[in-house]
Design a protein around this motif. Structure first.
Motif, PDB file in Angstrom:
ATOM      1  N   LYS A 119      -9.972  48.718  24.536  1.00  0.00           N
ATOM      2  CA  LYS A 119     -10.386  49.990  24.933  1.00  0.00           C
ATOM      3  C   LYS A 119      -9.743  50.622  26.266  1.00  0.00           C
ATOM      4  O   LYS A 119      -9.381  51.707  26.043  1.00  0.00           O
ATOM      5  CB  LYS A 119     -11.781  50.402  24.666  1.00  0.00           C
ATOM      6  N   LYS A 120      -9.976  49.474  27.203  1.00  0.00           N
ATOM      7  CA  LYS A 120      -9.505  49.958  28.425  1.00  0.00           C
ATOM      8  C   LYS A 120      -7.893  50.207  28.388  1.00  0.00           C
ATOM      9  O   LYS A 120      -7.351  51.155  29.127  1.00  0.00           O
ATOM     10  CB  LYS A 120      -9.680  48.896  29.547  1.00  0.00           C
ATOM     11  N   LYS A 123      -7.097  53.552  26.678  1.00  0.00           N
ATOM     12  CA  LYS A 123      -7.692  54.517  27.517  1.00  0.00           C
ATOM     13  C   LYS A 123      -6.726  54.825  28.541  1.00  0.00           C
ATOM     14  O   LYS A 123      -6.141  56.006  29.094  1.00  0.00           O
ATOM     15  CB  LYS A 123      -9.031  54.517  28.132  1.00  0.00           C
TER      16      LYS A 123
END
Length: 129
Positions: A119-120, A123
């Motif tokens: 997810k990082k 993002k």
């Protein structure tokens, strides 16, 4: 962690498509739009049209290189966040398997889902200009 390790490799093309496919497609579409109107003139031997198409290709290649300069550190960070050993000392293979690939263990199938689920990383890529 550099993407130059010796504990196998991950293939660049599938990796790039998985984490930045839309960005790369936009670049490819822009290149296609720039060159498509020139194709008849290129086929007819028009040197000016060919030169314009070469400039468009060079611009596209510079754009890909600039994407790589931004994306590689993000990939290195994502691999560093993985469970110990999962992404340790992995190299980046830029030579497609059809052209001989790279030496060592291909870890693309193993690592690609982990990177795509990070997810990082997603993002960070989404927030790029």
């Amino acid at each position: 962690m550099a993407l130059t390790g010796s504990e196998g490799f991950i293939e660049l093309a599938p990796l790039a498509r998985a984490i930045a496919g839309e960005r790369l497609e936009r670049r490819a579409d822009a290149f296609d739009r720039a060159v498509a109107p020139l194709m008849d003139d290129i086929d007819a031997g028009d040197a000016e049209a060919l030169a314009t198409a070469r400039q468009a290709r060079q611009s596209w290649e510079r754009g890909l290189a600039s994407e790589g300069l931004v994306l590689l550190p993000l990939l290195e960070e994502a691999l560093g966040r993985m469970k110990k050993g999962a992404g340790a000392s992995v190299g980046l293979c830029t030579n497609p398997a059809a052209l001989g690939g790279c030496e060592g263990r291909d870890r693309t199938a193993e690592l690609l889902p982990l990177l795509a689920a990070d997810k990082k990383l997603a993002k960070a890529v989404a927030s790029l200009p």
